[in-house]
Design an enzyme around this catalytic site. Structure first.
Site, PDB file in Angstrom:
ATOM      1  N   ASP A 327       0.833  -1.204   0.000  1.00  0.00           N
ATOM      2  CA  ASP A 327       0.000   0.000   0.000  1.00  0.00           C
ATOM      3  C   ASP A 327       0.872   1.260   0.000  1.00  0.00           C
ATOM      4  OD1 ASP A 327      -2.674   1.196   0.255  1.00  0.00           O
ATOM      5  OD2 ASP A 327      -1.971   1.856   2.225  1.00  0.00           O
ATOM      6  N   GLU A 356       1.884  -0.649  -5.023  1.00  0.00           N
ATOM      7  CA  GLU A 356       0.786   0.233  -5.434  1.00  0.00           C
ATOM      8  C   GLU A 356       1.403   1.564  -5.873  1.00  0.00           C
ATOM      9  OE1 GLU A 356      -3.176   2.671  -3.924  1.00  0.00           O
ATOM     10  OE2 GLU A 356      -1.530   2.216  -2.563  1.00  0.00           O
ATOM     11  N   ASP A 423     -10.335   1.402  -5.030  1.00  0.00           N
ATOM     12  CA  ASP A 423      -9.956   2.818  -5.033  1.00  0.00           C
ATOM     13  C   ASP A 423     -10.459   3.578  -6.252  1.00  0.00           C
ATOM     14  OD1 ASP A 423      -8.519   2.922  -2.609  1.00  0.00           O
ATOM     15  OD2 ASP A 423      -6.724   2.103  -3.543  1.00  0.00           O
TER      16      ASP A 423
END
Length: 567
Positions: A327, A356, A423
């Protein structure tokens, strides 16, 4: 010759990378304005290159809007290499080396200005995670997929399963729900699951973690996680967990110790605080985005590095997980990720590391940090081609070429290709519920080099706007219904098992407004044709049809595709 466009970067770059212990891939970028008659490479053993050379020719493999890319892979008897490029343009020969473009080249002084691969050390070869070649991912936002434990305390659940979620509501999904529905995932053809965070956290998304060693009670227990991993493995499914190492939750005991003791806390240096104690008004500490409840770790701090690496080691050793998705990976220190990789790969070499990074991640993808990233550049390209129609077939092949040339072959084979996630808006919603566009985009996602990812519910043709609307609960009442999207996903997943898609090469072309993607291996090839022109187009295929949508009587309707086998 347009010398400004000419580019080769030797050693540890997307223009020069090791493909094996004795193999190196070399790329040369040139202007599309220049129609070269040939581009060769003159190469040899580093220490006698001045007197003995070999010659081979590069092939033009890809073209983007501005450049052509010429590529060659050399297999070396001696892994100490010197080389220069020979360019033939309008009957004249030029040489390209570290000094730039020359009309003559003095090999007796090649030790000064030839390009070099000084030595291929095996540890520096970016090895592919073997199972990623045929991986088909299924992403699950755990609170919204399925509830399996109905004996747990459910006082925290404050929305009905089919309610539209808010940022703070809980639906009750848990790990037992995933275990109970592994057959659904397997039947789609998915063989890898990426879970959003499962560790203790007060939120529904769990990205503000308070205890990294404990599975959140909303989701179950550590025992449940182990059961999921073991049951999934028996079903041929890998499990990738979400590593939230950029920041933590404000309730984590180490942060609370700093809140209480300020600089007297031994954890003060674990965070980035401009002052004696952290304060929210005025804000004097770093956090994720503007979320003050997510203080940012100081990943330059060696104690923090050890703390986080110990967490990753724990889940590899004790649970035998198959990978980490990282992340906010681009805000974490390079030094940490290098140490993280060394630890992960020393314990389990085929544990995949996926960052990410929404933007160009080249520095992270040289084999010393990540294996790949979530391929949001591919996502955006699909938006522009299928949804905005700001890109035609030629523009699509140029953009995809550029994306591929941004990384090594190994990285491209491990990219996580996606249309939507927790997201983003759901692709179908952005497509204004045009299921034909979704289906064609899925075909591109599966046929492209890399691992395709299905966001839970795509097979049900679920809608959803931006977060939190994209995190709606899975509609199990519709799970058994047949629809074209599910049918295509299952067919494409089966195709992903073929060697042409697992390890074959890739090339792009277009015939007017038909986009063509070809995957090939030795004497076999599979071709994808997509029509996004807004009109019907005649297409006479010659091979066996493997999968299609909106194609009949040798005509592809707009928003249709055909995949054929070519011998």
């Amino acid at each position: 010759m347009n010398k400004h466009a000419l580019l080769h970067i030797p050693l540890y770059s997307k223009f020069c990378f090791f493909s094996s212990n004795d193999g190196v891939v070399l790329r040369l970028r040139v202007s599309k304005e220049n129609d070269f008659e040939s581009i060769g490479i003159i190469y040899g053993y580093k220490y006698d290159f001045y007197k003995k050379q070999e010659k081979a020719f590069l092939r033009k493999k890809f073209s983007d809007e501005l450049y052509d890319y010429y590529v060659i892979e050399l297999k070396l008897n001696d892994v100490r290499l010197s080389y220069i490029f020979e360019l033939k343009l309008k009957g004249k020969i030029y040489y390209y080396c570290e000094d730039g473009v020359l009309e003559k080249y003095d090999f007796s002084k090649a030790y000064f200005n030839s390009f070099q691969v000084p030595y291929i050390n095996s540890i520096d070869v970016h090895k592919e995670v073997s199972w990623m070649k045929e991986a088909v991912f299924y992403q699950i936002f755990v609170d919204r997929f399925a509830r399996g434990n109905f004996d747990k305390c459910d006082k925290y659940i404050d929305q009905k399963w089919d309610d539209i979620p808010t940022p703070k509501t809980f639906a009750g999904g848990d790990i037992k729900g995933i275990i109970n529905n592994l057959d659904h995932i397997k039947n789609l053809g998915c063989n890898a699951i990426y879970l959003t965070p499962v560790f203790s956290s007060p939120s529904n998304h769990k990205y503000n973690i308070t205890d990294y060693y404990t599975v959140d009670s909303h989701f179950g227990s550590n025992k449940c996680l182990k059961e999921l991993i073991e049951t999934a493995r028996k079903n041929g499914i890998k499990i990738v967990l979400d590593a939230v190492f950029n920041h933590c939750g404000e309730d984590m005991k180490e942060w609370q110790d700093v809140v209480k003791k300020g600089k007297k806390s031994k954890y003060h240096g674990w965070f980035i605080i401009n002052g004696y104690k952290p304060t929210k008004k005025p804000l004097n500490y770093e956090c994720f985005s503007s979320c003050t409840y997510m203080p940012k770790f100081n990943t330059s701090n060696k104690e923090v590095q050890r703390f986080l690496i110990d967490i990753s080691s724990y889940y590899i050793k004790e649970y035998d997980i198959d990978g980490w998705r990282l992340d906010v990976s681009d805000e974490v220190s390079f030094d940490f990720w290098r140490n993280f990789r060394r630890s992960v790969k020393s314990q389990k070499e085929d544990c995949v590391i996926i960052g990410e990074n929404w933007h160009d991640a080249s520095p992270y993808l040289q084999g010393d940090m990540f294996d790949s990233i979530m391929n949001y550049a591919f996502t955006k390209t699909c938006y522009e081609y299928f949804l905005d129609k700001s890109m035609n077939a030629k523009g699509l092949l140029e953009r995809l070429s550029k994306i591929l040339m941004n990384n090594s072959t190994q990285v491209n084979r491990m990219m996580l290709n996606l249309l939507d996630t927790h997201d983003t808006h759901r692709f179908l919603t952005l497509a204004k519920e045009d299921k034909n566009k979704l289906i064609c985009a899925l075909a591109l996602c599966f046929m492209h080099m890399g691992a395709p990812m299905i966001y839970y519910g795509t097979e049900l043709e679920m809608n959803g706007g931006y977060d939190p609307d994209c995190r709606r609960a899975f509609d199990w009442k519709r799970a058994e219904e047949k629809n074209k999207t599910k049918e295509v996903i299952m067919s494409l997943s089966e195709l992903k098992k073929r060697e042409e898609l697992k390890s074959g090469g890739i090339r792009f072309s277009n015939e007017d407004e038909i986009f063509i993607l070809e995957r090939f291996n030795k004497n076999k090839a599979i071709k994808l044709y997509i029509n996004n022109s807004g009109k019907d187009v005649e297409l006479k295929t010659k091979g066996k049809i493997l999968c299609s949508h909106n194609y009949e009587n040798n005509t592809i309707s707009s928003c249709g595709f055909v995949i054929e086998e070519v011998r």
